[in-house]
Design a protein around this motif. Structure first.
Motif, PDB file in Angstrom:
ATOM      1  N   ASN A  14       0.842  -1.197   0.000  1.00 48.17           N
ATOM      2  CA  ASN A  14       0.000   0.000   0.000  1.00 48.17           C
ATOM      3  C   ASN A  14       0.877   1.246   0.000  1.00 48.17           C
ATOM      4  N   GLY A  15       0.251   2.398  -0.047  1.00 48.81           N
ATOM      5  CA  GLY A  15       0.997   3.646  -0.209  1.00 48.81           C
ATOM      6  C   GLY A  15       1.997   3.915   0.885  1.00 48.81           C
ATOM      7  N   VAL A  16       1.628   3.608   2.153  1.00 50.76           N
ATOM      8  CA  VAL A  16       2.519   3.906   3.270  1.00 50.76           C
ATOM      9  C   VAL A  16       3.674   2.910   3.327  1.00 50.76           C
ATOM     10  N   GLU A  17       3.338   1.620   3.232  1.00 48.02           N
ATOM     11  CA  GLU A  17       4.379   0.592   3.288  1.00 48.02           C
ATOM     12  C   GLU A  17       5.295   0.668   2.075  1.00 48.02           C
ATOM     13  N   ARG A  18       4.770   1.091   0.924  1.00 51.67           N
ATOM     14  CA  ARG A  18       5.560   1.142  -0.298  1.00 51.67           C
ATOM     15  C   ARG A  18       6.746   2.080  -0.158  1.00 51.67           C
ATOM     16  N   ARG A  19       6.577   3.185   0.571  1.00 47.79           N
ATOM     17  CA  ARG A  19       7.679   4.137   0.753  1.00 47.79           C
ATOM     18  C   ARG A  19       8.848   3.471   1.464  1.00 47.79           C
ATOM     19  N   TRP A  20       8.559   2.648   2.459  1.00 46.73           N
ATOM     20  CA  TRP A  20       9.613   1.944   3.192  1.00 46.73           C
ATOM     21  C   TRP A  20      10.292   0.910   2.297  1.00 46.73           C
ATOM     22  N   LEU A  21       9.499   0.162   1.508  1.00 46.08           N
ATOM     23  CA  LEU A  21      10.061  -0.860   0.639  1.00 46.08           C
ATOM     24  C   LEU A  21      10.891  -0.257  -0.490  1.00 46.08           C
ATOM     25  N   ILE A  22      10.483   0.899  -0.995  1.00 40.79           N
ATOM     26  CA  ILE A  22      11.257   1.570  -2.047  1.00 40.79           C
ATOM     27  C   ILE A  22      12.627   1.969  -1.516  1.00 40.79           C
ATOM     28  N   ALA A  23      12.660   2.552  -0.323  1.00 34.86           N
ATOM     29  CA  ALA A  23      13.942   2.947   0.273  1.00 34.86           C
ATOM     30  C   ALA A  23      14.844   1.736   0.471  1.00 34.86           C
ATOM     31  N   GLU A  24      14.265   0.626   0.891  1.00 37.10           N
ATOM     32  CA  GLU A  24      15.032  -0.603   1.095  1.00 37.10           C
ATOM     33  C   GLU A  24      15.565  -1.146  -0.225  1.00 37.10           C
ATOM     34  N   ALA A  25      14.719  -1.136  -1.276  1.00 33.63           N
ATOM     35  CA  ALA A  25      15.139  -1.647  -2.578  1.00 33.63           C
ATOM     36  C   ALA A  25      16.234  -0.795  -3.198  1.00 33.63           C
ATOM     37  N   VAL A  26      16.114   0.531  -3.092  1.00 32.95           N
ATOM     38  CA  VAL A  26      17.139   1.424  -3.634  1.00 32.95           C
ATOM     39  C   VAL A  26      18.469   1.190  -2.923  1.00 32.95           C
ATOM     40  N   SER A  27      18.423   1.013  -1.604  1.00 30.32           N
ATOM     41  CA  SER A  27      19.644   0.770  -0.836  1.00 30.32           C
ATOM     42  C   SER A  27      20.314  -0.533  -1.269  1.00 30.32           C
ATOM     43  N   ARG A  28      19.538  -1.579  -1.482  1.00 36.65           N
ATOM     44  CA  ARG A  28      20.113  -2.862  -1.889  1.00 36.65           C
ATOM     45  C   ARG A  28      20.681  -2.804  -3.304  1.00 36.65           C
ATOM     46  N   HIS A  29      19.991  -2.131  -4.214  1.00 38.95           N
ATOM     47  CA  HIS A  29      20.493  -2.008  -5.581  1.00 38.95           C
ATOM     48  C   HIS A  29      21.813  -1.228  -5.607  1.00 38.95           C
ATOM     49  N   SER A  30      21.878  -0.114  -4.871  1.00 40.14           N
ATOM     50  CA  SER A  30      23.093   0.701  -4.866  1.00 40.14           C
ATOM     51  C   SER A  30      24.252  -0.043  -4.216  1.00 40.14           C
ATOM     52  N   GLU A  31      23.951  -0.846  -3.191  1.00 41.08           N
ATOM     53  CA  GLU A  31      25.006  -1.631  -2.539  1.00 41.08           C
ATOM     54  C   GLU A  31      25.612  -2.646  -3.502  1.00 41.08           C
ATOM     55  N   ARG A  32      24.789  -3.300  -4.289  1.00 36.86           N
ATOM     56  CA  ARG A  32      25.288  -4.274  -5.260  1.00 36.86           C
ATOM     57  C   ARG A  32      26.082  -3.576  -6.360  1.00 36.86           C
ATOM     58  N   LEU A  33      25.660  -2.394  -6.753  1.00 37.05           N
ATOM     59  CA  LEU A  33      26.353  -1.659  -7.806  1.00 37.05           C
ATOM     60  C   LEU A  33      27.724  -1.184  -7.324  1.00 37.05           C
ATOM     61  N   MET A  34      27.795  -0.663  -6.098  1.00 36.95           N
ATOM     62  CA  MET A  34      29.059  -0.155  -5.579  1.00 36.95           C
ATOM     63  C   MET A  34      30.060  -1.271  -5.311  1.00 36.95           C
ATOM     64  N   GLY A  35      29.565  -2.438  -4.946  1.00 33.52           N
ATOM     65  CA  GLY A  35      30.470  -3.545  -4.648  1.00 33.52           C
ATOM     66  C   GLY A  35      31.340  -3.941  -5.832  1.00 33.52           C
ATOM     67  N   ALA A  36      30.850  -3.713  -7.049  1.00 34.50           N
ATOM     68  CA  ALA A  36      31.598  -4.115  -8.242  1.00 34.50           C
ATOM     69  C   ALA A  36      32.726  -3.160  -8.592  1.00 34.50           C
ATOM     70  N   VAL A  37      32.683  -1.924  -8.086  1.00 35.32           N
ATOM     71  CA  VAL A  37      33.699  -0.941  -8.470  1.00 35.32           C
ATOM     72  C   VAL A  37      34.678  -0.635  -7.341  1.00 35.32           C
ATOM     73  N   LEU A  38      34.461  -1.193  -6.175  1.00 36.46           N
ATOM     74  CA  LEU A  38      35.320  -0.845  -5.041  1.00 36.46           C
ATOM     75  C   LEU A  38      36.714  -1.447  -5.148  1.00 36.46           C
ATOM     76  N   GLN A  39      36.850  -2.627  -5.734  1.00 37.14           N
ATOM     77  CA  GLN A  39      38.163  -3.278  -5.801  1.00 37.14           C
ATOM     78  C   GLN A  39      39.188  -2.446  -6.580  1.00 37.14           C
ATOM     79  N   PRO A  40      38.898  -1.954  -7.793  1.00 40.16           N
ATOM     80  CA  PRO A  40      39.890  -1.106  -8.471  1.00 40.16           C
ATOM     81  C   PRO A  40      40.168   0.193  -7.727  1.00 40.16           C
ATOM     82  N   VAL A  41      39.183   0.731  -7.021  1.00 41.37           N
ATOM     83  CA  VAL A  41      39.411   1.947  -6.241  1.00 41.37           C
ATOM     84  C   VAL A  41      40.365   1.656  -5.080  1.00 41.37           C
TER      85      VAL A  41
END
Length: 353
Positions: free
Chosen positions: A104-131
């Motif tokens: 629903n509208g209220v719970e969706r805001r929490w799930l969106i924040a969680e999904a964005v955090s997980r996607h960004s974590e997976r994306l950053m993990g791939a570029v950290l080694q060369p850095v």
């Protein structure tokens, strides 16, 4: 030209020419927040890259800026490959997206924040080694010289000065234990100020999601969300680091101008009990503008206990592991057992006599 400039100036970035820096001597360069310009002789068109390198060297950027720039460069170069790797678990991605669609509208805001955090974590993990490899080369090149002189050259900060070193320690402590507030409702680790008093929310995160509050609890408390909070004790001398800084009782919050330190219980007593209470967040803890909300605090009236409504504002948020540490300390305090030991008292001293 004037008419064209007038027409297009609203499209220029307002931050393009903020915080200008330029070379006062030697190699000429100009830098803003989003632009770096190097100058070369008009007759020299053979090797413009070397001119740019000389200007960058003369600018002497801080190592931290180089690391962030490297992260952006690796993201630009490896972003597509990293994205492909981040999208490899199709079943999990489908599961996450279905939850977003059916919430629903209220719970969706929490799930969106969680999904964005997980996607960004997976994306950053791939570029950290060369850095990390780049950082290792950078440090190896500079580690041959005096560390204090290198830091002063990069940051213009003298860490041999006691006051400067103390400020650096405070900023470090605030950075590692806290972050800027985030989220759309009150949550574990949020530090808020109400009526000149500082509190920290230490209820489990699963109990703080408005959408997960049961109908039974809603009928009992209405639009108020009960949560456990501990009243923080501000450190009297905020400029010095406590001697028992490793006792897991202190937190530090970075404000716009300074760092504020707090203790979980009485600073003079490591085993003292914290001042905890059950508070009630209005509107199920959902934030208004700028992380503000109303909270109800139980106080003594003239003849009975009363619930006083106070306006509150979140001023900081602990990182998860630091919030979890205080939650465990509070749990240990609330479950301690009084032991009825007996023993021989210590012999009196001359002062006692």
């Amino acid at each position: 030209m004037a008419s064209i400039e007038q027409k297009l100036k609203r499209d220029f970035s307002k931050t393009l020419f903020e915080r200008l820096h330029w070379a006062s001597e030697g190699v000429h360069w100009i830098k803003s927040e989003s632009l770096f310009i190097a100058f070369s002789n008009k007759a020299d068109r053979e090797d413009l890259i070397s001119e740019l390198q000389a200007a960058l060297y003369a600018w002497n950027p801080q190592p931290s800026r180089l690391l962030l720039a490297r992260i952006r460069a690796e993201m630009d170069e490896l972003g597509v490959l990293a994205q492909t790797k981040a999208l490899s678990n199709q079943h999990a991605l489908a599961h996450w997206y279905k939850r977003l669609l059916t919430a629903n509208g209220v719970e969706r805001r929490w799930l969106i924040a969680e999904a964005v955090s997980r996607h960004s974590e997976r994306l950053m993990g791939a570029v950290l080694q060369p850095v990390q490899k780049f950082a290792d080369k950078l440090i190896e090149m500079e580690a041959q010289r005096d560390a204090g002189e290198i830091c002063f050259g990069h940051f213009k900060i003298d860490l041999t000065d006691a006051a400067t070193r103390s400020k650096a320690e405070h900023e470090h402590n605030a950075f590692v234990c806290s972050k800027d507030p985030e989220g759309w409702h009150l949550n574990t680790g949020h530090v808020f100020k109400a009526k000149d008093e500082y509190w920290i929310c230490l209820s489990p995160a699963c109990d703080m999601v408005p959408a997960q509050l049961s109908e039974e609890r809603r009928s009992v408390f209405g639009g108020r969300l009960p949560f456990v909070a501990v009243k923080l004790v501000p450190l009297k001398d905020g400029r010095s680091t406590p001697k028992d800084i490793q006792s897991n009782r202190y937190i530090f919050i970075q404000s716009q101008s300074s760092v504020s330190g707090f203790c979980f219980n009485k600073p003079e007593g490591e085993n003292s009990a914290p001042d905890w209470q059950i508070l009630y967040a209005d509107k199920l803890g959902e934030f208004g503008v700028d992380f503000e909300f109303d909270v109800f605090v139980t106080k003594m009236g003239k003849t009975r206990l009363v619930s006083e409504k106070q306006h509150a504002k979140v001023v900081g948020q602990l990182r998860y592991e630091y919030a979890l540490n205080l939650t465990h300390r509070l749990g240990a305090t609330m479950t301690r057992v009084g032991l009825d030991f007996a023993g021989t008292p210590a012999p009196p001293t001359k002062r006692d006599r």
